[in-house]
Write an enzyme that holds these catalytic residues in place. Structure first.
Site, PDB file in Angstrom:
ATOM      1  N   GLY A  10       0.596  -1.360   0.074  1.00 57.80           N
ATOM      2  CA  GLY A  10       0.162   0.067   0.033  1.00 57.80           C
ATOM      3  C   GLY A  10       0.950   1.363   0.026  1.00 57.80           C
ATOM      4  CD  GLN A  14      -3.393  10.874   4.141  1.00 56.30           C
ATOM      5  OE1 GLN A  14      -4.487  10.158   4.642  1.00 56.30           O
ATOM      6  NE2 GLN A  14      -3.266  12.369   4.631  1.00 56.30           N
ATOM      7  CG  ASP A  36      -0.478   0.621  -3.899  1.00 51.64           C
ATOM      8  OD1 ASP A  36      -1.497   0.332  -4.436  1.00 51.64           O
ATOM      9  OD2 ASP A  36      -0.602   1.351  -3.032  1.00 51.64           O
ATOM     10  NE  ARG A  38      -3.365   4.181  -4.914  1.00 50.47           N
ATOM     11  CZ  ARG A  38      -3.627   5.473  -4.430  1.00 50.47           C
ATOM     12  NH1 ARG A  38      -3.826   6.370  -5.277  1.00 50.47           N
ATOM     13  NH2 ARG A  38      -3.833   5.658  -3.223  1.00 50.47           N
ATOM     14  CG  ASP A  54      -4.618  -8.342  -4.776  1.00 53.49           C
ATOM     15  OD1 ASP A  54      -4.879  -7.808  -3.610  1.00 53.49           O
ATOM     16  OD2 ASP A  54      -5.380  -8.615  -5.544  1.00 53.49           O
ATOM     17  CE1 TYR A 144      -9.979   2.038   8.106  1.00 56.98           C
ATOM     18  CE2 TYR A 144     -10.884   3.669   9.508  1.00 56.98           C
ATOM     19  CZ  TYR A 144      -9.926   3.083   8.887  1.00 56.98           C
ATOM     20  OH  TYR A 144      -8.325   3.319   9.000  1.00 56.98           O
ATOM     21  CE  LYS A 148      -7.703   0.147   9.809  1.00 54.72           C
ATOM     22  NZ  LYS A 148      -6.314  -0.541   9.110  1.00 54.72           N
TER      23      LYS A 148
HETATM   24  P1  NAD Z   1      -4.953   5.098   1.303  1.00 61.60           P
HETATM   25  O1  NAD Z   1      -6.177   4.384   0.978  1.00 61.60           O
HETATM   26  O2  NAD Z   1      -4.401   6.414   0.944  1.00 61.60           O
HETATM   27  O3  NAD Z   1      -3.718   3.729   0.866  1.00 61.60           O
HETATM   28  C1  NAD Z   1      -3.808   2.589   0.740  1.00 61.60           C
HETATM   29  C2  NAD Z   1      -3.073   1.951  -0.477  1.00 61.60           C
HETATM   30  O4  NAD Z   1      -3.472   0.566  -0.390  1.00 61.60           O
HETATM   31  C3  NAD Z   1      -3.487   2.577  -1.733  1.00 61.60           C
HETATM   32  O5  NAD Z   1      -2.546   3.074  -2.426  1.00 61.60           O
HETATM   33  C4  NAD Z   1      -4.204   1.327  -2.368  1.00 61.60           C
HETATM   34  O6  NAD Z   1      -4.067   1.446  -3.910  1.00 61.60           O
HETATM   35  C5  NAD Z   1      -3.643   0.228  -1.824  1.00 61.60           C
HETATM   36  N1  NAD Z   1      -4.285  -0.996  -1.791  1.00 61.60           N
HETATM   37  C6  NAD Z   1      -5.728  -1.175  -1.666  1.00 61.60           C
HETATM   38  N2  NAD Z   1      -6.079  -2.422  -2.136  1.00 61.60           N
HETATM   39  C7  NAD Z   1      -4.790  -3.225  -2.036  1.00 61.60           C
HETATM   40  C8  NAD Z   1      -4.589  -4.474  -2.435  1.00 61.60           C
HETATM   41  N3  NAD Z   1      -5.345  -5.481  -2.555  1.00 61.60           N
HETATM   42  N4  NAD Z   1      -3.342  -4.908  -2.313  1.00 61.60           N
HETATM   43  C9  NAD Z   1      -2.131  -3.882  -2.362  1.00 61.60           C
HETATM   44  N5  NAD Z   1      -2.524  -2.619  -2.355  1.00 61.60           N
HETATM   45  C10 NAD Z   1      -3.590  -2.568  -2.024  1.00 61.60           C
HETATM   46  O7  NAD Z   1      -4.743   4.817   2.894  1.00 61.60           O
HETATM   47  P2  NAD Z   1      -3.767   5.475   4.024  1.00 61.60           P
HETATM   48  O8  NAD Z   1      -4.463   6.702   4.359  1.00 61.60           O
HETATM   49  O9  NAD Z   1      -2.337   5.688   3.490  1.00 61.60           O
HETATM   50  O10 NAD Z   1      -3.883   4.353   5.157  1.00 61.60           O
HETATM   51  C11 NAD Z   1      -2.839   3.467   5.156  1.00 61.60           C
HETATM   52  C12 NAD Z   1      -3.436   2.469   6.502  1.00 61.60           C
HETATM   53  O11 NAD Z   1      -3.255   3.373   7.777  1.00 61.60           O
HETATM   54  C13 NAD Z   1      -4.752   1.851   6.628  1.00 61.60           C
HETATM   55  O12 NAD Z   1      -4.838   0.697   7.038  1.00 61.60           O
HETATM   56  C14 NAD Z   1      -5.645   2.936   7.167  1.00 61.60           C
HETATM   57  O13 NAD Z   1      -6.817   2.422   7.834  1.00 61.60           O
HETATM   58  C15 NAD Z   1      -4.612   3.494   8.304  1.00 61.60           C
HETATM   59  N6  NAD Z   1      -5.105   4.780   8.890  1.00 61.60           N
HETATM   60  C16 NAD Z   1      -5.003   5.698   8.141  1.00 61.60           C
HETATM   61  C17 NAD Z   1      -5.523   7.142   8.657  1.00 61.60           C
HETATM   62  C18 NAD Z   1      -5.420   8.347   7.672  1.00 61.60           C
HETATM   63  O14 NAD Z   1      -6.063   9.346   8.127  1.00 61.60           O
HETATM   64  N7  NAD Z   1      -4.707   8.376   6.407  1.00 61.60           N
HETATM   65  C19 NAD Z   1      -5.988   7.188   9.995  1.00 61.60           C
HETATM   66  C20 NAD Z   1      -6.082   6.120  10.690  1.00 61.60           C
HETATM   67  C21 NAD Z   1      -5.544   4.798  10.021  1.00 61.60           C
HETATM   68  N1  SER Z   2      -8.904   9.031   8.619  1.00 58.00           N
HETATM   69  C1  SER Z   2      -9.384   7.587   8.778  1.00 58.00           C
HETATM   70  C2  SER Z   2     -10.696   7.618   8.333  1.00 58.00           C
HETATM   71  O1  SER Z   2     -11.290   9.046   8.373  1.00 58.00           O
HETATM   72  C3  SER Z   2      -9.406   7.501  10.392  1.00 58.00           C
HETATM   73  O2  SER Z   2      -8.812   6.136  10.474  1.00 58.00           O
HETATM   74  O3  SER Z   2     -11.197   6.694   7.617  1.00 58.00           O
END
Ligand code: NAD
Ligand code: SER
Length: 314
Positions: A10, A14, A36, A38, A54, A144, A148
Protein backbone atom coordinates in the site's frame (compact mmCIF):
# COMPACT_ATOMS: atom_id res chain seq x y z
CA UNK A 1 22.95 0.69 8.39
CA UNK A 2 20.56 -1.94 9.76
CA UNK A 3 20.34 -5.21 7.80
CA UNK A 4 16.63 -5.51 7.12
CA UNK A 5 14.63 -6.06 3.94
CA UNK A 6 11.31 -4.27 4.21
CA UNK A 7 8.14 -4.70 2.14
CA UNK A 8 5.66 -1.81 2.27
CA UNK A 9 2.21 -2.92 1.06
CA UNK A 10 0.00 0.00 0.00
CA UNK A 11 3.06 2.21 -0.62
CA UNK A 12 1.27 4.49 -3.10
CA UNK A 13 -1.26 5.66 -0.51
CA UNK A 14 -1.38 8.67 1.81
CA UNK A 15 0.88 7.16 4.49
CA UNK A 16 2.72 4.71 2.26
CA UNK A 17 4.54 7.31 0.18
CA UNK A 18 6.01 9.18 3.15
CA UNK A 19 6.69 6.07 5.22
CA UNK A 20 8.51 4.39 2.31
CA UNK A 21 10.69 7.47 1.82
CA UNK A 22 11.45 7.63 5.57
CA UNK A 23 12.27 3.90 5.76
CA UNK A 24 14.57 4.20 2.73
CA UNK A 25 16.56 6.87 4.58
CA UNK A 26 17.06 4.51 7.52
CA UNK A 27 17.53 1.13 5.81
CA UNK A 28 18.87 2.14 2.38
CA UNK A 29 16.87 2.62 -0.82
CA UNK A 30 17.45 -0.89 -2.19
CA UNK A 31 16.28 -2.56 1.05
CA UNK A 32 12.79 -1.04 1.11
CA UNK A 33 10.50 -2.55 -1.52
CA UNK A 34 7.42 -0.46 -2.26
CA UNK A 35 4.34 -2.34 -3.46
CA UNK A 36 0.74 -1.52 -4.33
CA UNK A 37 -2.19 -2.56 -6.48
CA UNK A 38 -2.08 0.76 -8.26
CA UNK A 39 0.81 2.33 -10.09
CA UNK A 40 3.81 3.69 -8.26
CA UNK A 41 3.31 7.16 -6.79
CA UNK A 42 5.45 9.69 -8.74
CA UNK A 43 7.21 10.74 -5.51
CA UNK A 44 8.58 7.19 -5.15
CA UNK A 45 9.82 6.88 -8.73
CA UNK A 46 13.59 6.54 -8.90
CA UNK A 47 13.96 6.23 -5.11
CA UNK A 48 14.01 2.40 -4.86
CA UNK A 49 12.42 -0.89 -5.94
CA UNK A 50 8.71 -1.20 -6.69
CA UNK A 51 6.60 -4.32 -7.27
CA UNK A 52 2.96 -4.56 -8.28
CA UNK A 53 1.22 -6.70 -5.66
CA UNK A 54 -2.28 -7.59 -4.46
CA UNK A 55 -2.26 -8.38 -0.72
CA UNK A 56 -5.33 -10.58 -1.27
CA UNK A 57 -3.25 -12.94 -3.43
CA UNK A 58 -1.49 -14.83 -0.63
CA UNK A 59 0.57 -17.06 -2.93
CA UNK A 60 2.01 -14.15 -4.88
CA UNK A 61 2.66 -12.25 -1.66
CA UNK A 62 4.45 -15.27 -0.23
CA UNK A 63 6.57 -15.61 -3.40
CA UNK A 64 7.60 -11.95 -3.19
CA UNK A 65 8.50 -12.24 0.50
CA UNK A 66 10.80 -15.20 -0.27
CA UNK A 67 12.18 -13.82 -3.54
CA UNK A 68 13.00 -10.42 -2.04
CA UNK A 69 14.38 -11.85 1.21
CA UNK A 70 11.90 -9.81 3.23
CA UNK A 71 12.42 -9.53 7.01
CA UNK A 72 9.73 -6.92 7.87
CA UNK A 73 6.33 -6.01 6.41
CA UNK A 74 4.49 -2.71 6.79
CA UNK A 75 0.86 -3.41 5.76
CA UNK A 76 -0.94 -0.20 4.78
CA UNK A 77 -3.47 -1.50 2.23
CA UNK A 78 -7.01 -0.96 3.54
CA UNK A 79 -10.41 0.56 2.77
CA UNK A 80 -10.98 3.58 5.03
CA UNK A 81 -14.09 4.68 6.90
CA UNK A 82 -16.11 6.64 4.34
CA UNK A 83 -15.42 4.30 1.41
CA UNK A 84 -16.05 1.34 3.73
CA UNK A 85 -19.61 2.49 4.47
CA UNK A 86 -20.30 2.49 0.71
CA UNK A 87 -19.03 -1.07 0.29
CA UNK A 88 -18.95 -2.89 3.65
CA UNK A 89 -18.16 -6.34 2.18
CA UNK A 90 -15.17 -5.07 0.25
CA UNK A 91 -13.86 -3.22 3.33
CA UNK A 92 -14.25 -6.24 5.59
CA UNK A 93 -12.65 -8.62 3.06
CA UNK A 94 -9.61 -6.48 2.32
CA UNK A 95 -9.04 -5.23 5.85
CA UNK A 96 -9.32 -8.72 7.39
CA UNK A 97 -7.96 -11.09 4.75
CA UNK A 98 -5.07 -8.78 3.86
CA UNK A 99 -3.99 -8.75 7.51
CA UNK A 100 -4.42 -12.52 7.97
CA UNK A 101 -2.38 -13.21 4.82
CA UNK A 102 0.47 -11.06 6.14
CA UNK A 103 0.34 -12.52 9.67
CA UNK A 104 0.38 -16.10 8.33
CA UNK A 105 3.36 -15.41 6.08
CA UNK A 106 5.16 -13.58 8.90
CA UNK A 107 4.67 -16.64 11.08
CA UNK A 108 5.77 -19.13 8.42
CA UNK A 109 8.81 -17.13 7.29
CA UNK A 110 9.70 -16.02 10.83
CA UNK A 111 9.79 -12.34 9.85
CA UNK A 112 11.47 -10.04 12.36
CA UNK A 113 8.58 -7.56 12.61
CA UNK A 114 5.21 -6.57 11.13
CA UNK A 115 3.58 -3.13 11.25
CA UNK A 116 -0.17 -2.75 10.79
CA UNK A 117 -2.09 0.44 11.61
CA UNK A 118 -5.38 0.53 13.44
CA UNK A 119 -7.43 3.70 13.86
CA UNK A 120 -9.36 5.90 16.27
CA UNK A 121 -12.32 4.41 14.35
CA UNK A 122 -12.25 1.44 16.76
CA UNK A 123 -13.98 3.72 19.26
CA UNK A 124 -17.73 4.18 19.08
CA UNK A 125 -20.49 6.32 20.58
CA UNK A 126 -20.19 4.58 23.97
CA UNK A 127 -16.46 5.35 24.32
CA UNK A 128 -15.45 8.48 26.29
CA UNK A 129 -15.51 11.53 23.98
CA UNK A 130 -12.68 13.46 25.60
CA UNK A 131 -9.21 12.10 26.38
CA UNK A 132 -10.36 8.63 25.32
CA UNK A 133 -8.20 6.08 27.19
CA UNK A 134 -6.21 3.13 25.86
CA UNK A 135 -8.52 0.63 27.51
CA UNK A 136 -12.20 1.55 27.62
CA UNK A 137 -15.60 0.62 26.21
CA UNK A 138 -15.06 -0.07 22.50
CA UNK A 139 -18.20 -0.56 20.39
CA UNK A 140 -17.45 0.64 16.83
CA UNK A 141 -20.40 1.37 14.52
CA UNK A 142 -18.64 1.48 11.12
CA UNK A 143 -17.44 -1.57 9.17
CA UNK A 144 -14.02 0.07 9.09
CA UNK A 145 -13.97 0.37 12.89
CA UNK A 146 -15.18 -3.21 13.32
CA UNK A 147 -12.45 -4.48 10.96
CA UNK A 148 -9.78 -2.48 12.80
CA UNK A 149 -10.88 -3.72 16.22
CA UNK A 150 -10.99 -7.34 15.00
CA UNK A 151 -7.57 -6.79 13.39
CA UNK A 152 -6.14 -5.58 16.69
CA UNK A 153 -7.14 -8.85 18.33
CA UNK A 154 -5.67 -10.89 15.48
CA UNK A 155 -2.36 -9.06 16.01
CA UNK A 156 -2.53 -9.75 19.74
CA UNK A 157 -3.35 -13.40 19.03
CA UNK A 158 -0.49 -13.92 16.55
CA UNK A 159 1.94 -12.33 19.00
CA UNK A 160 0.92 -14.44 22.01
CA UNK A 161 0.18 -17.68 20.16
CA UNK A 162 2.90 -17.69 17.49
CA UNK A 163 5.43 -15.07 18.62
CA UNK A 164 4.91 -12.79 15.58
CA UNK A 165 6.33 -9.38 16.59
CA UNK A 166 3.47 -7.32 15.18
CA UNK A 167 3.08 -3.71 16.34
CA UNK A 168 0.30 -1.22 15.80
CA UNK A 169 -0.86 2.35 16.31
CA UNK A 170 -4.42 3.71 16.33
CA UNK A 171 -3.76 6.65 14.02
CA UNK A 172 -5.94 9.74 14.30
CA UNK A 173 -6.93 11.56 11.07
CA UNK A 174 -3.72 12.25 9.14
CA UNK A 175 -2.92 15.52 7.38
CA UNK A 176 -0.35 15.59 4.58
CA UNK A 177 0.64 17.61 1.53
CA UNK A 178 2.72 14.98 -0.35
CA UNK A 179 0.02 12.40 -1.05
CA UNK A 180 -3.78 12.57 -1.09
CA UNK A 181 -6.01 10.87 1.50
CA UNK A 182 -7.82 7.72 0.41
CA UNK A 183 -11.50 7.94 1.43
CA UNK A 184 -11.68 8.70 5.15
CA UNK A 185 -13.96 10.87 7.27
CA UNK A 186 -11.03 13.08 8.29
CA UNK A 187 -10.13 13.86 4.64
CA UNK A 188 -11.75 17.30 5.00
CA UNK A 189 -8.68 18.47 6.91
CA UNK A 190 -6.54 17.94 3.80
CA UNK A 191 -9.09 19.03 1.16
CA UNK A 192 -9.59 22.34 2.96
CA UNK A 193 -5.96 23.39 2.30
CA UNK A 194 -6.15 22.59 -1.43
CA UNK A 195 -9.44 24.47 -1.85
CA UNK A 196 -8.28 27.41 0.29
CA UNK A 197 -5.30 27.92 -2.03
CA UNK A 198 -7.16 27.20 -5.29
CA UNK A 199 -10.58 28.85 -4.66
CA UNK A 200 -10.37 30.67 -1.30
CA UNK A 201 -13.48 28.69 -0.37
CA UNK A 202 -14.24 25.22 0.99
CA UNK A 203 -17.53 23.33 1.27
CA UNK A 204 -17.01 21.16 4.34
CA UNK A 205 -18.83 17.82 4.68
CA UNK A 206 -18.72 18.00 8.49
CA UNK A 207 -20.43 20.46 10.87
CA UNK A 208 -18.38 23.39 12.15
CA UNK A 209 -18.03 22.12 15.74
CA UNK A 210 -17.05 18.51 14.97
CA UNK A 211 -13.89 17.95 17.01
CA UNK A 212 -11.74 14.98 15.95
CA UNK A 213 -8.27 13.66 16.87
CA UNK A 214 -5.81 14.64 14.13
CA UNK A 215 -2.09 14.42 13.43
CA UNK A 216 0.31 15.96 10.93
CA UNK A 217 2.06 13.33 8.78
CA UNK A 218 5.64 13.99 10.03
CA UNK A 219 4.41 13.18 13.56
CA UNK A 220 2.71 10.00 12.27
CA UNK A 221 5.93 8.87 10.57
CA UNK A 222 7.90 9.65 13.72
CA UNK A 223 5.43 7.65 15.85
CA UNK A 224 5.53 4.67 13.48
CA UNK A 225 9.31 4.50 13.35
CA UNK A 226 9.68 5.06 17.11
CA UNK A 227 7.29 2.20 17.82
CA UNK A 228 9.00 -0.12 15.33
CA UNK A 229 12.47 0.67 16.68
CA UNK A 230 11.53 0.27 20.36
CA UNK A 231 12.93 -2.82 22.10
CA UNK A 232 10.33 -5.63 22.07
CA UNK A 233 10.42 -5.81 25.88
CA UNK A 234 9.04 -2.25 26.10
CA UNK A 235 5.95 -2.99 23.99
CA UNK A 236 3.20 -3.64 26.54
CA UNK A 237 0.29 -3.22 24.10
CA UNK A 238 -0.01 -5.92 21.45
CA UNK A 239 -3.44 -4.84 20.21
CA UNK A 240 -2.78 -1.21 19.16
CA UNK A 241 -1.49 1.95 20.84
CA UNK A 242 -3.49 5.16 21.25
CA UNK A 243 -1.43 8.12 19.97
CA UNK A 244 -2.65 11.69 20.30
CA UNK A 245 -1.49 14.95 18.77
CA UNK A 246 -4.13 17.54 17.79
CA UNK A 247 -7.85 17.95 18.35
CA UNK A 248 -9.68 20.64 16.38
CA UNK A 249 -12.94 21.37 14.58
CA UNK A 250 -13.46 22.51 10.97
CA UNK A 251 -14.25 26.00 12.32
CA UNK A 252 -10.97 26.20 14.24
CA UNK A 253 -8.99 24.94 11.25
CA UNK A 254 -10.72 27.47 8.98
CA UNK A 255 -9.87 30.29 11.42
CA UNK A 256 -6.26 29.19 11.45
CA UNK A 257 -6.15 29.23 7.64
CA UNK A 258 -7.72 32.71 7.67
CA UNK A 259 -4.65 33.94 9.57
CA UNK A 260 -2.76 33.29 6.31
CA UNK A 261 -5.56 33.79 3.74
CA UNK A 262 -7.87 36.45 5.25
CA UNK A 263 -10.56 36.21 2.52
CA UNK A 264 -10.88 32.40 2.82
CA UNK A 265 -14.50 31.33 3.42
CA UNK A 266 -16.05 28.04 4.47
CA UNK A 267 -19.59 26.61 4.22
CA UNK A 268 -20.87 23.59 6.16
CA UNK A 269 -22.81 20.97 4.18
CA UNK A 270 -22.72 17.83 6.36
CA UNK A 271 -23.30 14.50 4.60
CA UNK A 272 -23.23 10.79 5.59
CA UNK A 273 -19.72 11.25 7.03
CA UNK A 274 -21.11 13.41 9.86
CA UNK A 275 -22.56 10.40 11.67
CA UNK A 276 -19.25 8.55 11.36
CA UNK A 277 -17.41 11.54 12.86
CA UNK A 278 -20.03 11.86 15.62
CA UNK A 279 -19.35 8.26 16.67
CA UNK A 280 -15.63 8.91 17.30
CA UNK A 281 -13.92 10.59 20.26
CA UNK A 282 -12.71 14.16 19.93
CA UNK A 283 -9.40 13.61 21.72
CA UNK A 284 -7.19 10.68 22.68
CA UNK A 285 -5.25 9.77 25.81
CA UNK A 286 -1.85 8.39 24.78
CA UNK A 287 -0.20 8.01 28.21
CA UNK A 288 0.79 4.38 27.53
CA UNK A 289 2.59 5.20 24.26
CA UNK A 290 4.37 8.09 26.02
CA UNK A 291 5.52 5.76 28.78
CA UNK A 292 6.44 2.71 26.66
CA UNK A 293 8.31 4.30 23.73
CA UNK A 294 8.59 8.00 24.65
CA UNK A 295 5.93 9.22 22.23
CA UNK A 296 5.37 12.96 21.99
CA UNK A 297 4.08 14.95 19.01
CA UNK A 298 5.89 18.04 17.68
CA UNK A 299 3.33 19.95 15.65
CA UNK A 300 0.62 22.34 16.81
CA UNK A 301 -2.43 23.35 14.78
CA UNK A 302 -0.63 26.60 13.91
CA UNK A 303 2.70 25.07 12.85
CA UNK A 304 0.95 22.34 10.85
CA UNK A 305 -1.25 24.91 9.05
CA UNK A 306 1.71 27.08 8.17
CA UNK A 307 3.72 24.15 6.77
CA UNK A 308 0.75 22.77 4.81
CA UNK A 309 0.11 26.13 3.12
CA UNK A 310 3.80 26.79 2.42
CA UNK A 311 4.37 23.36 0.89
CA UNK A 312 1.17 23.26 -1.16
CA UNK A 313 1.95 26.74 -2.53
CA UNK A 314 5.28 25.43 -3.79
P1 NAD B 1 -4.77 4.98 1.33
O1 NAD B 1 -6.12 4.58 0.87
O2 NAD B 1 -4.26 6.33 1.00
O3 NAD B 1 -3.69 3.92 0.79
C1 NAD B 1 -3.94 2.55 0.77
C2 NAD B 1 -3.16 1.97 -0.39
O4 NAD B 1 -3.41 0.56 -0.43
C3 NAD B 1 -3.59 2.53 -1.75
O5 NAD B 1 -2.48 3.03 -2.47
C4 NAD B 1 -4.24 1.34 -2.45
O6 NAD B 1 -4.01 1.32 -3.87
C5 NAD B 1 -3.52 0.18 -1.78
N1 NAD B 1 -4.30 -1.06 -1.87
C6 NAD B 1 -5.65 -1.22 -1.81
N2 NAD B 1 -5.98 -2.50 -1.97
C7 NAD B 1 -4.82 -3.17 -2.13
C8 NAD B 1 -4.51 -4.54 -2.34
N3 NAD B 1 -5.48 -5.47 -2.43
N4 NAD B 1 -3.21 -4.90 -2.44
C9 NAD B 1 -2.22 -3.98 -2.38
N5 NAD B 1 -2.46 -2.66 -2.18
C10 NAD B 1 -3.75 -2.27 -2.08
O7 NAD B 1 -4.72 4.71 2.90
P2 NAD B 1 -3.79 5.43 3.99
O8 NAD B 1 -4.49 6.64 4.44
O9 NAD B 1 -2.42 5.54 3.50
O10 NAD B 1 -3.91 4.39 5.17
C11 NAD B 1 -2.94 3.38 5.38
C12 NAD B 1 -3.35 2.60 6.62
O11 NAD B 1 -3.43 3.49 7.74
C13 NAD B 1 -4.72 1.93 6.52
O12 NAD B 1 -4.69 0.71 7.23
C14 NAD B 1 -5.63 2.89 7.24
O13 NAD B 1 -6.75 2.25 7.78
C15 NAD B 1 -4.72 3.40 8.33
N6 NAD B 1 -5.14 4.70 8.86
C16 NAD B 1 -5.10 5.80 8.08
C17 NAD B 1 -5.51 7.03 8.59
C18 NAD B 1 -5.48 8.28 7.77
O14 NAD B 1 -5.96 9.34 8.23
N7 NAD B 1 -4.91 8.27 6.57
C19 NAD B 1 -5.98 7.11 9.91
C20 NAD B 1 -6.06 5.94 10.67
C21 NAD B 1 -5.60 4.73 10.14
N1 SER C 1 -8.65 8.99 8.76
C1 SER C 1 -9.31 7.74 8.91
C2 SER C 1 -10.70 7.82 8.37
O1 SER C 1 -11.27 8.87 8.42
C3 SER C 1 -9.35 7.35 10.36
O2 SER C 1 -8.99 6.02 10.42
O3 SER C 1 -11.20 6.82 7.93
Amino acid sequence: MLKERILVIGASGQIGVELTLALRKIYGNANVIASDLREQNPLLQGTGPYVSLDVMNKEMLHVQVIRQGITQIYLLAAILSATGEKNPNLAWNLNMQGLLNVLDIAREEKLHKVYWPSSIAVFGPTSPKIDCPQQTIIEPTTVYGISKYAGEFWCNYYFHRFGVDVRSIRYPGLISYKSAPGGGTTDYAVEIFHDALADKHYDCFLKENTYLPMMYMPDAIKATISLMEAPAKDITIRTSYNVGALSFSPKELAECIQQHIPDFTIAYLPDYRQSIADSWPSSINDAVARKDWNWSPEYTLESMTQEMLENLQK
